[in-house]
Motif scaffolding. Structure first.
Motif, PDB file in Angstrom:
ATOM      1  N   ALA A 261     100.783  77.180 -19.829  1.00 54.31           N
ATOM      2  CA  ALA A 261     100.015  76.967 -18.602  1.00 54.31           C
ATOM      3  C   ALA A 261      98.699  76.263 -18.883  1.00 54.31           C
ATOM      4  CB  ALA A 261      99.753  78.309 -17.913  1.00 54.31           C
ATOM      5  N   LEU A 262      98.123  76.524 -20.045  1.00 53.98           N
ATOM      6  CA  LEU A 262      96.834  75.916 -20.386  1.00 53.98           C
ATOM      7  C   LEU A 262      96.931  74.394 -20.450  1.00 53.98           C
ATOM      8  CD1 LEU A 262      93.886  76.407 -21.151  1.00 53.98           C
ATOM      9  CD2 LEU A 262      94.619  76.609 -23.542  1.00 53.98           C
ATOM     10  N   THR A 263      98.082  73.873 -20.835  1.00 54.78           N
ATOM     11  CA  THR A 263      98.224  72.412 -20.906  1.00 54.78           C
ATOM     12  C   THR A 263      98.109  71.791 -19.516  1.00 54.78           C
ATOM     13  OG1 THR A 263     100.663  72.513 -20.725  1.00 54.78           O
ATOM     14  CG2 THR A 263      99.717  72.578 -22.943  1.00 54.78           C
ATOM     15  N   TYR A 264      98.615  72.476 -18.499  1.00 61.03           N
ATOM     16  CA  TYR A 264      98.498  71.974 -17.125  1.00 61.03           C
ATOM     17  C   TYR A 264      97.050  72.043 -16.647  1.00 61.03           C
ATOM     18  CZ  TYR A 264     103.604  72.147 -16.765  1.00 61.03           C
ATOM     19  OH  TYR A 264     104.947  71.938 -16.952  1.00 61.03           O
ATOM     20  N   VAL A 265      96.362  73.110 -17.020  1.00 59.97           N
ATOM     21  CA  VAL A 265      94.960  73.258 -16.629  1.00 59.97           C
ATOM     22  C   VAL A 265      94.117  72.154 -17.255  1.00 59.97           C
ATOM     23  CG1 VAL A 265      92.922  74.730 -16.776  1.00 59.97           C
ATOM     24  CG2 VAL A 265      95.160  75.747 -16.303  1.00 59.97           C
ATOM     25  N   ALA A 266      94.340  71.894 -18.534  1.00 62.79           N
ATOM     26  CA  ALA A 266      93.570  70.865 -19.237  1.00 62.79           C
ATOM     27  C   ALA A 266      93.821  69.485 -18.646  1.00 62.79           C
ATOM     28  CB  ALA A 266      93.918  70.881 -20.721  1.00 62.79           C
TER      29      ALA A 266
ATOM     30  N   LEU B  86      81.727  64.851 -20.569  1.00 66.75           N
ATOM     31  CA  LEU B  86      82.577  65.968 -20.126  1.00 66.75           C
ATOM     32  C   LEU B  86      84.055  65.628 -20.266  1.00 66.75           C
ATOM     33  CD1 LEU B  86      80.673  67.151 -16.914  1.00 66.75           C
ATOM     34  CD2 LEU B  86      80.683  68.198 -19.191  1.00 66.75           C
ATOM     35  N   ILE B  87      84.398  64.382 -19.994  1.00 73.28           N
ATOM     36  CA  ILE B  87      85.797  63.954 -20.111  1.00 73.28           C
ATOM     37  C   ILE B  87      86.272  64.048 -21.558  1.00 73.28           C
ATOM     38  CG2 ILE B  87      87.370  61.985 -19.880  1.00 73.28           C
ATOM     39  CD1 ILE B  87      85.694  61.136 -17.432  1.00 73.28           C
ATOM     40  N   ILE B  88      85.400  63.668 -22.501  1.00 68.54           N
ATOM     41  CA  ILE B  88      85.750  63.765 -23.917  1.00 68.54           C
ATOM     42  C   ILE B  88      85.974  65.218 -24.315  1.00 68.54           C
ATOM     43  CG2 ILE B  88      84.869  63.454 -26.269  1.00 68.54           C
ATOM     44  CD1 ILE B  88      83.470  60.898 -25.233  1.00 68.54           C
ATOM     45  N   ILE B  89      85.107  66.101 -23.824  1.00 71.41           N
ATOM     46  CA  ILE B  89      85.277  67.525 -24.116  1.00 71.41           C
ATOM     47  C   ILE B  89      86.596  68.038 -23.530  1.00 71.41           C
ATOM     48  CG2 ILE B  89      84.369  69.836 -23.642  1.00 71.41           C
ATOM     49  CD1 ILE B  89      81.559  68.596 -23.697  1.00 71.41           C
ATOM     50  N   ALA B  90      86.887  67.643 -22.290  1.00 72.54           N
ATOM     51  CA  ALA B  90      88.135  68.073 -21.645  1.00 72.54           C
ATOM     52  C   ALA B  90      89.351  67.521 -22.392  1.00 72.54           C
ATOM     53  CB  ALA B  90      88.153  67.600 -20.194  1.00 72.54           C
ATOM     54  N   PHE B  91      89.222  66.293 -22.892  1.00 67.06           N
ATOM     55  CA  PHE B  91      90.317  65.698 -23.661  1.00 67.06           C
ATOM     56  C   PHE B  91      90.549  66.485 -24.949  1.00 67.06           C
ATOM     57  CE2 PHE B  91      92.024  62.530 -26.680  1.00 67.06           C
ATOM     58  CZ  PHE B  91      93.182  62.187 -25.989  1.00 67.06           C
ATOM     59  N   ALA B  92      89.451  66.911 -25.593  1.00 66.27           N
ATOM     60  CA  ALA B  92      89.574  67.721 -26.803  1.00 66.27           C
ATOM     61  C   ALA B  92      90.262  69.055 -26.493  1.00 66.27           C
ATOM     62  CB  ALA B  92      88.193  67.958 -27.415  1.00 66.27           C
TER      63      ALA B  92
ATOM     64  N   SER C 134      92.394  69.493 -24.130  1.00 64.40           N
ATOM     65  CA  SER C 134      93.796  69.163 -23.891  1.00 64.40           C
ATOM     66  C   SER C 134      94.576  69.054 -25.206  1.00 64.40           C
ATOM     67  CB  SER C 134      93.897  67.848 -23.107  1.00 64.40           C
ATOM     68  OG  SER C 134      95.243  67.494 -22.910  1.00 64.40           O
ATOM     69  N   LEU C 135      93.961  68.400 -26.212  1.00 69.94           N
ATOM     70  CA  LEU C 135      94.614  68.291 -27.521  1.00 69.94           C
ATOM     71  C   LEU C 135      94.803  69.664 -28.141  1.00 69.94           C
ATOM     72  CD1 LEU C 135      92.798  65.187 -29.069  1.00 69.94           C
ATOM     73  CD2 LEU C 135      95.094  65.291 -28.079  1.00 69.94           C
ATOM     74  N   TRP C 136      93.773  70.515 -28.004  1.00 70.97           N
ATOM     75  CA  TRP C 136      93.877  71.875 -28.519  1.00 70.97           C
ATOM     76  C   TRP C 136      94.980  72.646 -27.791  1.00 70.97           C
ATOM     77  CZ3 TRP C 136      92.629  76.505 -25.869  1.00 70.97           C
ATOM     78  CH2 TRP C 136      92.706  77.668 -26.662  1.00 70.97           C
ATOM     79  N   ALA C 137      95.078  72.449 -26.478  1.00 67.86           N
ATOM     80  CA  ALA C 137      96.103  73.137 -25.695  1.00 67.86           C
ATOM     81  C   ALA C 137      97.508  72.713 -26.129  1.00 67.86           C
ATOM     82  CB  ALA C 137      95.906  72.854 -24.206  1.00 67.86           C
ATOM     83  N   GLN C 138      97.674  71.414 -26.411  1.00 68.65           N
ATOM     84  CA  GLN C 138      98.968  70.930 -26.879  1.00 68.65           C
ATOM     85  C   GLN C 138      99.325  71.553 -28.223  1.00 68.65           C
ATOM     86  OE1 GLN C 138     101.142  69.089 -25.302  1.00 68.65           O
ATOM     87  NE2 GLN C 138      99.908  68.517 -23.537  1.00 68.65           N
TER      88      GLN C 138
ATOM     89  N   ILE D   6      90.946  67.039 -16.802  1.00 72.54           N
ATOM     90  CA  ILE D   6      90.638  65.664 -17.193  1.00 72.54           C
ATOM     91  C   ILE D   6      90.700  64.742 -15.982  1.00 72.54           C
ATOM     92  CG2 ILE D   6      91.456  63.669 -18.510  1.00 72.54           C
ATOM     93  CD1 ILE D   6      92.401  65.629 -20.654  1.00 72.54           C
ATOM     94  N   SER D   7      91.769  64.853 -15.221  1.00 75.68           N
ATOM     95  CA  SER D   7      91.945  63.988 -14.044  1.00 75.68           C
ATOM     96  C   SER D   7      90.855  64.230 -13.011  1.00 75.68           C
ATOM     97  CB  SER D   7      93.316  64.225 -13.419  1.00 75.68           C
ATOM     98  OG  SER D   7      94.347  63.838 -14.305  1.00 75.68           O
ATOM     99  N   LEU D   8      90.491  65.488 -12.815  1.00 80.01           N
ATOM    100  CA  LEU D   8      89.457  65.816 -11.835  1.00 80.01           C
ATOM    101  C   LEU D   8      88.102  65.231 -12.255  1.00 80.01           C
ATOM    102  CD1 LEU D   8      88.850  67.333  -9.213  1.00 80.01           C
ATOM    103  CD2 LEU D   8      88.396  69.377 -10.594  1.00 80.01           C
ATOM    104  N   LEU D   9      87.782  65.334 -13.527  1.00 86.58           N
ATOM    105  CA  LEU D   9      86.523  64.774 -14.030  1.00 86.58           C
ATOM    106  C   LEU D   9      86.521  63.250 -13.921  1.00 86.58           C
ATOM    107  CD1 LEU D   9      85.952  67.013 -17.191  1.00 86.58           C
ATOM    108  CD2 LEU D   9      84.673  67.074 -15.033  1.00 86.58           C
ATOM    109  N   GLU D  10      87.658  62.631 -14.202  1.00 90.54           N
ATOM    110  CA  GLU D  10      87.753  61.177 -14.064  1.00 90.54           C
ATOM    111  C   GLU D  10      87.544  60.760 -12.608  1.00 90.54           C
ATOM    112  OE1 GLU D  10      91.565  60.293 -15.732  1.00 90.54           O
ATOM    113  OE2 GLU D  10      90.726  59.861 -17.720  1.00 90.54           O
ATOM    114  N   LEU D  11      88.113  61.524 -11.697  1.00 93.71           N
ATOM    115  CA  LEU D  11      87.951  61.221 -10.278  1.00 93.71           C
ATOM    116  C   LEU D  11      86.480  61.308  -9.869  1.00 93.71           C
ATOM    117  CD1 LEU D  11      89.089  60.656  -7.453  1.00 93.71           C
ATOM    118  CD2 LEU D  11      89.487  63.121  -7.203  1.00 93.71           C
ATOM    119  N   VAL D  12      85.809  62.359 -10.316  1.00 96.69           N
ATOM    120  CA  VAL D  12      84.382  62.499 -10.019  1.00 96.69           C
ATOM    121  C   VAL D  12      83.601  61.313 -10.580  1.00 96.69           C
ATOM    122  CG1 VAL D  12      82.316  63.890 -10.460  1.00 96.69           C
ATOM    123  CG2 VAL D  12      84.478  65.011  -9.880  1.00 96.69           C
ATOM    124  N   LYS D  13      83.953  60.895 -11.777  1.00 99.62           N
ATOM    125  CA  LYS D  13      83.287  59.740 -12.392  1.00 99.62           C
ATOM    126  C   LYS D  13      83.448  58.496 -11.524  1.00 99.62           C
ATOM    127  CE  LYS D  13      83.927  56.505 -16.228  1.00 99.62           C
ATOM    128  NZ  LYS D  13      84.657  56.221 -17.484  1.00 99.62           N
TER     129      LYS D  13
END
Length: 229
Positions: free
Chosen positions: A202-207, A11-17, A19-23, A211-218
């Motif tokens: 705004a999407l960059t902040y969401v992404a 899930l983190i990899i997907i969220a990172f992708a 984030s790159l798309w958002a940038q 990522i951070s939230l998923l890392e925290l859960v991990k």
């Protein structure tokens, strides 16, 4: 203690992708609407100055700073800093970004609760975000649950800060769009372009928050799993 790879990493990899798309999207959207001149003919600086003055913020200054999309509002110095492509240009992109930053200045003026909370959290989060990775790495290397637990606590503060940032950014954009219409900086037809520029940003902040939230859960899952062993 399985920390090198964890199921949450998918899930983190997907969220990172995302984030790159958002940038990429924020850059491409800004560049697209930077080619469209606003009907008002105002530059980012002129639009920002008008909104500040209309809201009685005569003491808030505007500075031109280097960099691309380096625009921000500094609440401590009470300064709006705009990049050259925003400060000097009269495009939909330029006035959208400039007015978004004025939205933050108006939030500050009215003590918008989430912005106030964000400001109060910042000193703690700056310390916590620097220490959390060291504690987590040390905990995993030395197999120390105490260090991991402490790292999770500090990392939680950083994640909370990102989550608080989201309503601050969305509210600033909402204020900006309303003010741009009421002050005739844009027409109703141009509002579509403004929305695209601000939503992309705004999407960059969401992404990043995702990522951070998923890392925290991990980290929490790893901690709980190791604690039961």
């Amino acid at each position: 203690m399985p920390w090198f790879f964890h199921p949450m990493d998918f899930l983190i990899i997907i969220a990172f992708a995302v984030s790159l798309w958002a940038q990429f999207r924020v850059s491409s959207t800004f560049n697209l609407w930077a080619q469209v001149r606003a009907s008002s003919g105002m530059s980012g600086y002129e639009a920002a100055r008008r909104l500040l003055d209309r809201n009685g913020l005569y003491d808030v200054s505007i500075e031109r700073v280097p960099g691309k999309l380096s625009d921000h509002y500094d609440p401590a110095a009470r300064v709006v800093r705009l990049s050259p492509s925003v400060y000097d240009q009269s495009s939909i992109s330029a006035i959208s970004v400039a007015c978004h930053e004025i939205g933050h200045a108006i939030q500050h003026q009215h003590a918008y609760p989430m912005l106030t909370l964000r400001h109060r959290m910042f000193p703690v989060v700056r310390f916590a975000s620097g220490l959390a990775p060291l504690l987590l790495i040390g905990g995993f290397l030395f197999q120390s649950l105490n260090l991991i637990g402490a790292g999770i606590i500090f990392f939680t503060a950083a994640v909370a800060f990102q989550l608080v940032t989201l309503p601050v950014e969305f509210n600033a954009s909402s204020r900006a769009r309303d003010l741009m219409i009421s002050e005739a900086l844009i027409t109703r037809d141009e509002e579509r372009g403004v929305a695209k520029v601000l939503n992309a940003a705004a999407l960059t902040y969401v992404a990043a928050a995702l990522i951070s939230l998923l890392e925290l859960v991990k980290y929490i899952l790893i901690f709980n799993s190791s604690n039961r062993e």
